[in-house]
Design an enzyme around this catalytic site. Sequence first.
Site, PDB file in Angstrom:
ATOM      1  N   TRP A 179      44.220  39.672  26.284  1.00  0.00           N
ATOM      2  CA  TRP A 179      43.585  40.399  27.536  1.00  0.00           C
ATOM      3  C   TRP A 179      43.686  41.963  27.331  1.00  0.00           C
ATOM      4  O   TRP A 179      44.654  42.418  26.583  1.00  0.00           O
ATOM      5  CB  TRP A 179      44.208  40.416  28.820  1.00  0.00           C
ATOM      6  CG  TRP A 179      43.915  41.077  29.939  1.00  0.00           C
ATOM      7  CD1 TRP A 179      42.632  40.904  30.691  1.00  0.00           C
ATOM      8  CD2 TRP A 179      44.302  42.514  30.350  1.00  0.00           C
ATOM      9  NE1 TRP A 179      42.625  42.346  31.570  1.00  0.00           N
ATOM     10  CE2 TRP A 179      43.482  43.057  31.263  1.00  0.00           C
ATOM     11  CE3 TRP A 179      45.346  43.350  29.724  1.00  0.00           C
ATOM     12  CZ2 TRP A 179      43.878  44.314  32.060  1.00  0.00           C
ATOM     13  CZ3 TRP A 179      45.692  44.598  30.483  1.00  0.00           C
ATOM     14  CH2 TRP A 179      44.782  45.005  31.526  1.00  0.00           C
ATOM     15  N   GLU A 218      40.925  36.237  28.446  1.00  0.00           N
ATOM     16  CA  GLU A 218      41.024  36.522  29.737  1.00  0.00           C
ATOM     17  C   GLU A 218      39.910  37.589  30.272  1.00  0.00           C
ATOM     18  O   GLU A 218      40.042  38.826  29.759  1.00  0.00           O
ATOM     19  CB  GLU A 218      42.342  36.888  30.011  1.00  0.00           C
ATOM     20  CG  GLU A 218      42.775  36.986  31.565  1.00  0.00           C
ATOM     21  CD  GLU A 218      43.988  37.321  31.834  1.00  0.00           C
ATOM     22  OE1 GLU A 218      44.650  37.418  32.993  1.00  0.00           O
ATOM     23  OE2 GLU A 218      44.877  37.624  30.914  1.00  0.00           O
ATOM     24  N   LYS A 220      38.468  39.830  33.638  1.00  0.00           N
ATOM     25  CA  LYS A 220      39.104  40.625  34.865  1.00  0.00           C
ATOM     26  C   LYS A 220      37.716  41.306  35.652  1.00  0.00           C
ATOM     27  O   LYS A 220      36.674  41.480  34.765  1.00  0.00           O
ATOM     28  CB  LYS A 220      40.139  41.660  34.479  1.00  0.00           C
ATOM     29  CG  LYS A 220      40.709  42.207  35.678  1.00  0.00           C
ATOM     30  CD  LYS A 220      41.805  43.040  35.212  1.00  0.00           C
ATOM     31  CE  LYS A 220      42.780  43.516  36.343  1.00  0.00           C
ATOM     32  NZ  LYS A 220      44.069  44.411  35.860  1.00  0.00           N
ATOM     33  N   ASP A 251      42.615  33.674  35.706  1.00  0.00           N
ATOM     34  CA  ASP A 251      43.836  34.225  36.570  1.00  0.00           C
ATOM     35  C   ASP A 251      43.237  34.381  38.089  1.00  0.00           C
ATOM     36  O   ASP A 251      42.149  34.897  38.255  1.00  0.00           O
ATOM     37  CB  ASP A 251      43.821  35.806  35.936  1.00  0.00           C
ATOM     38  CG  ASP A 251      45.040  36.295  36.687  1.00  0.00           C
ATOM     39  OD1 ASP A 251      44.979  36.494  37.964  1.00  0.00           O
ATOM     40  OD2 ASP A 251      45.996  36.804  35.862  1.00  0.00           O
ATOM     41  N   HIS A 254      41.710  37.775  39.164  1.00  0.00           N
ATOM     42  CA  HIS A 254      40.856  38.440  38.279  1.00  0.00           C
ATOM     43  C   HIS A 254      39.277  37.994  38.807  1.00  0.00           C
ATOM     44  O   HIS A 254      38.396  38.267  37.974  1.00  0.00           O
ATOM     45  CB  HIS A 254      40.807  38.005  36.927  1.00  0.00           C
ATOM     46  CG  HIS A 254      42.283  38.717  36.457  1.00  0.00           C
ATOM     47  ND1 HIS A 254      42.501  38.828  35.050  1.00  0.00           N
ATOM     48  CD2 HIS A 254      43.136  39.450  36.855  1.00  0.00           C
ATOM     49  CE1 HIS A 254      43.525  39.466  34.716  1.00  0.00           C
ATOM     50  NE2 HIS A 254      44.066  39.946  35.688  1.00  0.00           N
ATOM     51  N   HIS A 278      46.425  31.701  34.892  1.00  0.00           N
ATOM     52  CA  HIS A 278      47.447  32.597  35.229  1.00  0.00           C
ATOM     53  C   HIS A 278      47.509  32.630  36.834  1.00  0.00           C
ATOM     54  O   HIS A 278      46.633  33.018  37.307  1.00  0.00           O
ATOM     55  CB  HIS A 278      47.108  33.966  34.783  1.00  0.00           C
ATOM     56  CG  HIS A 278      47.607  34.465  33.291  1.00  0.00           C
ATOM     57  ND1 HIS A 278      47.534  35.455  32.916  1.00  0.00           N
ATOM     58  CD2 HIS A 278      48.193  33.673  32.423  1.00  0.00           C
ATOM     59  CE1 HIS A 278      47.946  35.514  31.648  1.00  0.00           C
ATOM     60  NE2 HIS A 278      48.491  34.408  31.218  1.00  0.00           N
ATOM     61  N   ASP A 286      43.635  42.511  42.592  1.00  0.00           N
ATOM     62  CA  ASP A 286      44.440  42.119  41.719  1.00  0.00           C
ATOM     63  C   ASP A 286      45.936  42.590  41.726  1.00  0.00           C
ATOM     64  O   ASP A 286      46.296  43.242  40.798  1.00  0.00           O
ATOM     65  CB  ASP A 286      44.066  42.109  40.286  1.00  0.00           C
ATOM     66  CG  ASP A 286      44.913  41.673  39.306  1.00  0.00           C
ATOM     67  OD1 ASP A 286      45.575  40.442  39.583  1.00  0.00           O
ATOM     68  OD2 ASP A 286      44.684  41.962  38.004  1.00  0.00           O
ATOM     69  N   ASP A 288      49.035  41.106  42.024  1.00  0.00           N
ATOM     70  CA  ASP A 288      50.012  40.224  41.299  1.00  0.00           C
ATOM     71  C   ASP A 288      51.193  39.973  42.203  1.00  0.00           C
ATOM     72  O   ASP A 288      52.274  40.263  41.805  1.00  0.00           O
ATOM     73  CB  ASP A 288      50.574  40.790  39.913  1.00  0.00           C
ATOM     74  CG  ASP A 288      49.132  40.441  39.117  1.00  0.00           C
ATOM     75  OD1 ASP A 288      48.753  39.582  38.870  1.00  0.00           O
ATOM     76  OD2 ASP A 288      49.050  41.607  38.407  1.00  0.00           O
ATOM     77  N   ASP A 318      51.811  34.871  36.397  1.00  0.00           N
ATOM     78  CA  ASP A 318      51.655  36.231  35.946  1.00  0.00           C
ATOM     79  C   ASP A 318      51.588  36.966  37.295  1.00  0.00           C
ATOM     80  O   ASP A 318      50.614  37.169  37.879  1.00  0.00           O
ATOM     81  CB  ASP A 318      50.278  36.391  35.253  1.00  0.00           C
ATOM     82  CG  ASP A 318      49.968  37.909  34.743  1.00  0.00           C
ATOM     83  OD1 ASP A 318      51.039  38.419  35.026  1.00  0.00           O
ATOM     84  OD2 ASP A 318      48.981  38.246  34.432  1.00  0.00           O
TER      85      ASP A 318
END
Length: 410
Positions: A179, A218, A220, A251, A254, A278, A286, A288, A318
Amino acid sequence: MYKIAKEMYAKYGVDTEKAMEKLKNIPISMHCWQGDDVTGFEPSDTGLTGGIQTTGNYPGKATTPSELRSDIEKAMSYIPGKHRISVHASYSETDGKKVDRNNLEPKHFENWVNWAKEKGYGLDFNPTMFSHPMSDTGFTLSSHDKAIRDFWIEHAICCRKIADYMGRELNSTTVTNHWIPDGFKDTPVDRYATRQNLKDSLDKIFSFETPNNLDSVESKVFGIGAESCTIGSAEFYTGYAVKNNKLITLDTGHFHPTEYVSDKITGIIDFVPGILLHVSRPVRWDSDHVVILDEELKAIMSEIIRNNFTDKVYIGLDFFDASINRIAAWVIGTRNTLKALLISLLEPTDMLKKLEHEGDFTSRLALLEELKSMPWMAVWNEYCERNNVCASSKWLEEVKKYEADVLFKR
């Protein structure tokens, strides 16, 4: 309670014993960076960059490799099953010597490998293409500056060699996630040129075989400072992964808020060698957050289980929350991911598919709703007890004791 649950599920043709046995063989790759707020162990005072932020200042974060590994072990003691640890390149151990990222070698991760061997963990890996002077421009592999681009190509090549070493030493294939934070804050004129740079860089990085490592790319939507154009977009990496036979990383934070990763899995699985998940929890963007047992998490795991994708989908976590106990964050997120898998394994999928294929959508809906109140928690408790792990929230008492005895004294 388990005996009653077993009988109730049997009426739908579900064998709870088989469900637990299958769950035992599905590893989760738990991310090391929750334990120290993505700080790493490089001898550097560079703060987090690349659109990454941790918020909160909860006491007791790990400040050394031994502390981090001890915290991981503590978390794993409350998580049933055998799992994996995902490590970033910034967690290298160089005995205090300055070793830049384009010169990292397997020896700088020997302690991680030896520890993983001892504990029975698999390892996964990640190049660290942020929080470094060579990423200050906001561009790495897509930079128009050849020196910057070459530095990060060298770093990624080093990481693939390290990952191959990890996989070989542990006799367990490493999955390496690639990434980059590259993007424009304002609308670019020539976004194509930067994407050509990225493609050329990736081609160089993947120019040699790593038999004990699988590579994933990956995407985003955006990051802080790259709101107008992300070079490694979903469309770019989807095309690159399909054309070059690479895994693609999905993800959960993302994509645009109205997109669901659960819907994407079957859309791409037949065109790539595999998917790296993820699992995170976005809140408005995003961010997390720690994974909770919400509908999307259950839907993602249902897609994997219903279609027997456990050999093609690699499940990793993640998230990073510095506002709560970091060990508890690991335990909550990983246990919830396993719970979602178990709920899916306890579903009478063949029965539901038959109803759907016959066009009986009424019965399908009715059965799906009935299943929501089935006693899956009794099966989870049984699974935990068989794995010598706290079934109830008693684990939190022990984490709080560890917090008082160890974390708060750091």
